[in-house]
Design a protein around this motif. Structure first.
Motif, PDB file in Angstrom:
ATOM      1  N   LYS A 120      36.716  17.704  -5.262  1.00  0.00           N
ATOM      2  CA  LYS A 120      36.440  18.613  -4.134  1.00  0.00           C
ATOM      3  C   LYS A 120      37.012  19.996  -4.451  1.00  0.00           C
ATOM      4  O   LYS A 120      36.382  21.022  -4.190  1.00  0.00           O
ATOM      5  CB  LYS A 120      37.067  18.098  -2.830  1.00  0.00           C
ATOM      6  N   SER A 166      21.939  16.428  -1.199  1.00  0.00           N
ATOM      7  CA  SER A 166      22.735  15.704  -0.211  1.00  0.00           C
ATOM      8  C   SER A 166      21.898  14.645   0.482  1.00  0.00           C
ATOM      9  O   SER A 166      20.686  14.798   0.630  1.00  0.00           O
ATOM     10  CB  SER A 166      23.254  16.700   0.829  1.00  0.00           C
ATOM     11  N   THR A 167      22.558  13.564   0.929  1.00  0.00           N
ATOM     12  CA  THR A 167      21.883  12.599   1.807  1.00  0.00           C
ATOM     13  C   THR A 167      22.513  12.645   3.202  1.00  0.00           C
ATOM     14  O   THR A 167      22.460  11.672   3.944  1.00  0.00           O
ATOM     15  CB  THR A 167      21.994  11.162   1.250  1.00  0.00           C
ATOM     16  N   ARG A 192      21.532  14.209  -9.431  1.00  0.00           N
ATOM     17  CA  ARG A 192      22.159  15.265 -10.249  1.00  0.00           C
ATOM     18  C   ARG A 192      22.042  14.922 -11.735  1.00  0.00           C
ATOM     19  O   ARG A 192      21.655  15.767 -12.556  1.00  0.00           O
ATOM     20  CB  ARG A 192      23.636  15.428  -9.872  1.00  0.00           C
TER      21      ARG A 192
HETATM   22  C1  LIG Z   1      30.143  12.109   3.621  1.00  0.00           C
HETATM   23  C2  LIG Z   1      30.773  12.560   2.293  1.00  0.00           C
HETATM   24  C3  LIG Z   1      31.978  13.369   2.701  1.00  0.00           C
HETATM   25  C4  LIG Z   1      32.556  14.144   1.540  1.00  0.00           C
HETATM   26  O1  LIG Z   1      33.310  13.537   0.802  1.00  0.00           O
HETATM   27  O2  LIG Z   1      32.202  15.335   1.408  1.00  0.00           O
HETATM   28  C5  LIG Z   1      31.126  11.399   1.401  1.00  0.00           C
HETATM   29  C6  LIG Z   1      31.744  10.248   1.842  1.00  0.00           C
HETATM   30  C7  LIG Z   1      32.008   9.074   1.111  1.00  0.00           C
HETATM   31  N1  LIG Z   1      31.672   8.868  -0.201  1.00  0.00           N
HETATM   32  C8  LIG Z   1      32.002   7.588  -0.563  1.00  0.00           C
HETATM   33  C9  LIG Z   1      31.750   6.962  -1.792  1.00  0.00           C
HETATM   34  C10 LIG Z   1      31.129   7.556  -2.902  1.00  0.00           C
HETATM   35  N2  LIG Z   1      30.949   8.909  -3.090  1.00  0.00           N
HETATM   36  C11 LIG Z   1      30.331   9.115  -4.281  1.00  0.00           C
HETATM   37  C12 LIG Z   1      30.023  10.383  -4.833  1.00  0.00           C
HETATM   38  C13 LIG Z   1      30.017  11.592  -4.148  1.00  0.00           C
HETATM   39  N3  LIG Z   1      30.236  11.766  -2.812  1.00  0.00           N
HETATM   40  C14 LIG Z   1      29.931  13.032  -2.450  1.00  0.00           C
HETATM   41  C15 LIG Z   1      29.931  13.522  -1.161  1.00  0.00           C
HETATM   42  C16 LIG Z   1      30.198  12.836   0.013  1.00  0.00           C
HETATM   43  N4  LIG Z   1      30.803  11.641   0.097  1.00  0.00           N
HETATM   44  C17 LIG Z   1      29.854  13.391   1.371  1.00  0.00           C
HETATM   45  C18 LIG Z   1      28.367  13.183   1.694  1.00  0.00           C
HETATM   46  C19 LIG Z   1      27.430  13.474   0.541  1.00  0.00           C
HETATM   47  C20 LIG Z   1      26.000  13.333   0.841  1.00  0.00           C
HETATM   48  O3  LIG Z   1      25.425  12.248   0.947  1.00  0.00           O
HETATM   49  O4  LIG Z   1      25.380  14.378   0.997  1.00  0.00           O
HETATM   50  C21 LIG Z   1      29.412  13.821  -3.608  1.00  0.00           C
HETATM   51  C22 LIG Z   1      27.897  13.979  -3.429  1.00  0.00           C
HETATM   52  C23 LIG Z   1      29.970  15.213  -3.755  1.00  0.00           C
HETATM   53  C24 LIG Z   1      31.454  15.265  -4.134  1.00  0.00           C
HETATM   54  O5  LIG Z   1      32.257  14.506  -3.599  1.00  0.00           O
HETATM   55  O6  LIG Z   1      31.754  16.094  -5.008  1.00  0.00           O
HETATM   56  C25 LIG Z   1      29.782  12.900  -4.811  1.00  0.00           C
HETATM   57  C26 LIG Z   1      28.824  12.868  -5.991  1.00  0.00           C
HETATM   58  C27 LIG Z   1      29.239  13.965  -6.934  1.00  0.00           C
HETATM   59  C28 LIG Z   1      28.484  13.889  -8.222  1.00  0.00           C
HETATM   60  O7  LIG Z   1      28.871  13.137  -9.113  1.00  0.00           O
HETATM   61  O8  LIG Z   1      27.501  14.637  -8.348  1.00  0.00           O
HETATM   62  C29 LIG Z   1      30.087   7.862  -4.898  1.00  0.00           C
HETATM   63  C30 LIG Z   1      29.301   7.689  -6.180  1.00  0.00           C
HETATM   64  C31 LIG Z   1      30.159   7.657  -7.392  1.00  0.00           C
HETATM   65  O9  LIG Z   1      31.311   8.098  -7.384  1.00  0.00           O
HETATM   66  O10 LIG Z   1      29.619   7.136  -8.389  1.00  0.00           O
HETATM   67  C32 LIG Z   1      30.622   6.871  -4.064  1.00  0.00           C
HETATM   68  C33 LIG Z   1      30.644   5.351  -4.288  1.00  0.00           C
HETATM   69  C34 LIG Z   1      29.336   4.743  -3.839  1.00  0.00           C
HETATM   70  C35 LIG Z   1      29.178   4.657  -2.333  1.00  0.00           C
HETATM   71  O11 LIG Z   1      30.104   4.223  -1.639  1.00  0.00           O
HETATM   72  O12 LIG Z   1      28.078   5.044  -1.851  1.00  0.00           O
HETATM   73  C36 LIG Z   1      32.647   6.966   0.561  1.00  0.00           C
HETATM   74  C37 LIG Z   1      33.136   5.540   0.604  1.00  0.00           C
HETATM   75  C38 LIG Z   1      34.590   5.489   0.052  1.00  0.00           C
HETATM   76  C39 LIG Z   1      35.127   4.092   0.108  1.00  0.00           C
HETATM   77  O13 LIG Z   1      34.356   3.115   0.066  1.00  0.00           O
HETATM   78  O14 LIG Z   1      36.360   3.990   0.200  1.00  0.00           O
HETATM   79  C40 LIG Z   1      32.660   7.896   1.600  1.00  0.00           C
HETATM   80  C41 LIG Z   1      33.229   7.742   2.998  1.00  0.00           C
HETATM   81  C42 LIG Z   1      32.257   7.085   3.923  1.00  0.00           C
HETATM   82  O15 LIG Z   1      31.104   6.802   3.581  1.00  0.00           O
HETATM   83  O16 LIG Z   1      32.709   6.782   5.057  1.00  0.00           O
END
Ligand SMILES: C[C@@]1(CC(=O)O)c2cc3[nH]c(cc4nc(cc5[nH]c(cc(n2)[C@H]1CCC(=O)O)[C@@](C)(CC(=O)O)[C@@H]5CCC(=O)O)C(CC(=O)O)=C4CCC(=O)O)c(CCC(=O)O)c3CC(=O)O
Ligand SMILES: NC(=O)C1=CN([C@@H]2O[C@H](COP(=O)(O)OP(=O)(O)OC[C@H]3O[C@@H](n4cnc5c(N)ncnc54)[C@H](O)[C@@H]3O)[C@@H](O)[C@H]2O)C=CC1
Length: 204
Positions: A25, A126-127, A139
């Motif tokens: 972040k 974003s989703t 990406r």
């Molecule tokens: C809501 C949001 C708030 C925020 O963090 O900003 C959020 C929330 C949460 N993420 C979780 C899990 C994962 N996040 C990723 C990846 C990313 N997450 C990012 C953003 C965001 N994540 C925001 C919305 C984004 C959107 O949809 O637009 C990305 C795009 C940008 C970044 O972080 O830089 C970055 C990709 C960067 C890249 O590589 O390009 C992976 C995939 C992986 O790592 O392989 C996983 C595992 C798979 C899964 O769980 O789906 C969990 C559960 C945690 C747990 O279980 O403990 C929560 C909390 C919840 O859902 O309650």
């Protein structure tokens, strides 16, 4: 959620947590002044530019002091592995009417997208928090597919200036630029950092 490109260089960013997620972040805000608060600090944090580091347990910070810290910043990110403390941070950030984002929930008034960052372009995906694995996957696909896009943009940018002088019809100019953009051989030259002037000449 509405996508925007913002100039945040004058803003102050406060990030709680310095694990893989907090550091990711923080990197997203490169160019801004940042404060990172965390119990443990990894070497990655020391390499963040314009960042002041506070090594402490958030649970030990009194509400008044936490509120004061939050009030000194514009954008607040809760990326602790401690869900309860993240919720406390978000509660105070909302009261202070800040921009806030939480790594452990979708309770946020802004989200950080996956970004493909070239010199000449930015693509954000974003989703809206529904399935963050999807933006990452897209990406990776885009990074693969659009290698050399910076070169293509520079090529088209200089070309469109020349075309404005030589081709008066706007529709015709747009068509030439579209055709060049879709030309697989020119795209390949761009990917390989090679000059494509001879191929482009065929379109003029
Ligand atoms: C809501 C949001 C708030 C925020 O963090 O900003 C959020 C929330 C949460 N993420 C979780 C899990 C994962 N996040 C990723 C990846 C990313 N997450 C990012 C953003 C965001 N994540 C925001 C919305 C984004 C959107 O949809 O637009 C990305 C795009 C940008 C970044 O972080 O830089 C970055 C990709 C960067 C890249 O590589 O390009 C992976 C995939 C992986 O790592 O392989 C996983 C595992 C798979 C899964 O769980 O789906 C969990 C559960 C945690 C747990 O279980 O403990 C929560 C909390 C919840 O859902 O309650
Ligand atoms: N939003 C997102 O994109 C994602 C979120 N997550 C979730 O985000 C959280 C953080 O993930 P990681 O960085 O991988 O975890 P991590 O365990 O590597 O890092 C957590 C950081 O929080 C700090 N911390 C925890 N409690 C603290 C407290 N009370 N005071 C001060 N510092 C404290 C730790 O010292 C560490 O720096 C996890 O709960 C994880 O499930 C996980 C993957 C993606």
């Amino acid at each position: 959620m509405i996508p925007l490109m913002l100039d945040l260089s004058a803003k102050r960013i406060l990030i709680f947590g310095a694990g893989a997620v907090g550091v990711r972040k923080a990197r997203h805000f490169t160019g801004c002044r940042m404060t990172v608060v965390s119990r443990s600090i990894s070497p990655d944090v020391f390499s963040l530019p314009q960042t002041s580091i506070k090594q402490m347990d958030v649970a030990d910070i009194e509400d008044d002091n936490l509120r004061t810290l939050i009030e000194k910043h514009d954008i607040i990110i809760a990326a602790l592995s401690d869900t309860g403390q993240n919720e406390r941070i978000i509660r105070l950030a909302k009261t202070a009417e800040k921009w806030y984002n939480c790594a452990t929930s979708d309770d946020a008034n802004f989200l950080i997208p996956s970004t493909v960052q070239g010199k000449e372009y930015t693509i954000a995906v974003s989703t809206s928090g529904r399935a963050p694995a999807v933006p990452r996957c897209i990406r990776e696909d885009l990074e693969e597919r659009y290698q050399g896009l910076d070169n293509m943009i520079l090529l088209l940018a200089s070309l469109r200036e020349r075309l404005k002088e030589t081709v008066p019809d706007q529709e015709k100019r747009a068509e030439i630029l579209r055709n060049i953009l879709h030309d697989e051989t020119i795209r390949q030259r761009c990917r390989e950092n090679k000059n494509a002037d001879d191929l482009v000449a065929g379109y003029l």
